[in-house]
Structures are given as structure tokens and as C-alpha cells.
Scaffold this active site. Structure first.
Site, short mmCIF file in Angstrom:
data_model
loop_
_atom_site.label_atom_id
_atom_site.label_comp_id
_atom_site.label_asym_id
_atom_site.label_seq_id
_atom_site.Cartn_x
_atom_site.Cartn_y
_atom_site.Cartn_z
N GLY A 46 0.73 -1.33 -0.03
CA GLY A 46 0.06 0.02 0.05
C GLY A 46 0.94 1.45 -0.04
N GLN A 51 2.76 9.81 1.57
CA GLN A 51 4.08 9.35 1.29
C GLN A 51 5.07 9.46 0.37
OE1 GLN A 51 2.13 5.09 2.26
NE2 GLN A 51 4.10 4.91 3.37
N CYS A 91 6.12 -0.51 7.24
CA CYS A 91 5.62 0.83 6.34
C CYS A 91 6.94 1.36 5.50
CB CYS A 91 5.34 1.82 7.29
SG CYS A 91 4.62 3.32 6.40
N LEU A 92 6.67 1.66 4.26
CA LEU A 92 7.66 2.20 3.36
C LEU A 92 8.35 3.49 3.80
CD1 LEU A 92 5.88 1.16 -0.10
CD2 LEU A 92 7.80 0.26 1.25
N HIS A 133 -4.01 0.87 7.60
CA HIS A 133 -2.79 1.47 7.63
C HIS A 133 -2.94 2.79 6.70
CE1 HIS A 133 1.89 1.13 7.81
NE2 HIS A 133 1.44 1.83 6.83
N GLU A 134 -3.34 2.40 5.62
CA GLU A 134 -3.22 3.55 4.57
C GLU A 134 -4.07 4.71 4.97
OE1 GLU A 134 -0.60 3.40 2.73
OE2 GLU A 134 0.00 1.47 2.92
N HIS A 137 -2.48 7.27 7.18
CA HIS A 137 -1.57 8.24 6.81
C HIS A 137 -2.30 9.27 6.24
CE1 HIS A 137 2.22 5.99 6.41
NE2 HIS A 137 1.73 4.88 5.86
#
Length: 172
Positions: A46, A51, A91-92, A133-134, A137
Site C-alpha cells: 500500500g 508518503q 511501512c515504506l 494502515h493507509e 496516513h
């Protein structure tokens, strides 16, 4: 299409609320394509617009193993959650780190698709985790706020899991 720079924890764009997307534009279509390419290149499941430094309510998710089309969610709203699952999360924007996080086992969100048509996205397990999670953000939250216990390097986490398995084997 182009790879976008993934912003990392500590950068201001990751702690801000995102603005709604008002209309689909060519620039937004390019951003969506770039986000999907960036997510895949980084081996993520994701990616949210903040991000990559864009403060808009837009996420892409791809938890498929068969190469299905990624899920595109514009202006998503979490509508319903049920149950709970506790497991590893990364997480990226927090590279090389893993933590244990409890999330809903089931999540349902409403959103707009790439054609600005209403959609419902619902899922269990990894998809539910990715949705929550997304969407976090988009409100300036990172999973690190929810980590139970220490945030570990990926190597420390692998050792932690090995130790757990060894304990379970001893108990049997």
C-alpha cells in the site's frame, strides 16, 4: 510513469491531514500511476499520497498475489471494522523497521475510484490491515503510534519470531 521519492518518518508531510480530491485531472492520473509503480518497486502492499509528498486523500493498495489490478481509493472513509488481529506491520516510510500492531480483522471503506465513481472496498486479514494502515496516513498517523512493545529492525524481528517458534516447539 515514474518512481516517486518515498518520504520517511520525521518529514512534515507524514504528520498532516490531507485534503479531499475535488476532481480527476491528468496530473492526478499520473500521480496514481506513479504511486502504483513506486509501491510495486518498493515491494509494498500500500501507499498513501502523503508518503510521496502529496497531501491529498488518495491511497493505492495491492495485496494480490495473482497480479490483479491494484485498489485505488480516492477520499476514502472507514465505514466499519470488526474483530481484531495482532501481527507484524511495517511501512515504506519507516524503512527497515517492524512492529507488532493490533488492527481490525475486517474493514470496510467507501471511496471513489479512478473515474470518481463511488465504491466499497472491504476485506479481511492483510487487506483489512492495509486499508486501516493507509487511511491512517491520510490523517497524519504512522503505524509506529500503535506498536505494542519495541519497534524492531527487520533482523531483530526475524530473531524475535525465531525465538517465539523455538519456545512453542519446547512447549509441545
Amino acid at each position: 510513469m515514474a518512481l516517486r521519492e518515498i518520504r520517511e518518518m520525521g518529514e512534515a508531510c507524514l504528520s498532516k491531514n490531507c485534503k479531499e480530491v475535488k476532481e480527476m485531472t491528468d496530473r492526478l492520473r499520473i500521480l496514481i500511476e506513479d504511486m502504483i509503480e513506486t509501491m510495486h518497486a518498493a515491494e509494498g502492499v500500500g501507499l498513501a499520497a502523503p508518503q510521496v509528498g502529496i497531501l491529498r486523500r488518495l491511497v493505492v493498495i495491492d495485496v494480490s498475489e495473482e497480479g490483479d489490478s491494484p485498489i485505488i481509493m480516492i477520499n476514502p472513509v472507514l465505514e466499519e471494522t470488526r474483530g481484531e488481529q495482532t501481527g507484524p506491520e511495517g511501512c515504506l516510510s519507516v524503512p527497515g523497521k517492524t512492529g507488532i500492531v493490533t488492527r481490525p480483522e475486517y474493514a470496510k471503506a467507501s471511496a471513489l475510484d479512478i473515474n470518481m465513481k463511488p465504491i466499497i472496498v472491504e476485506g479481511e486479514g492483510l487487506l483489512a490491515r492495509a486499508i486501516c494502515h493507509e487511511l491512517d496516513h491520510l490523517d497524519g498517523h504512522l503505524y509506529t503510534e500503535l506498536v505494542e512493545g519495541p519497534l524492531m529492525t527487520n533482523e531483530e524481528f526475524a530473531q524475535y519470531m525465531n525465538d517465539l517458534e523455538a519456545e512453542e516447539d519446547e512447549e509441545e
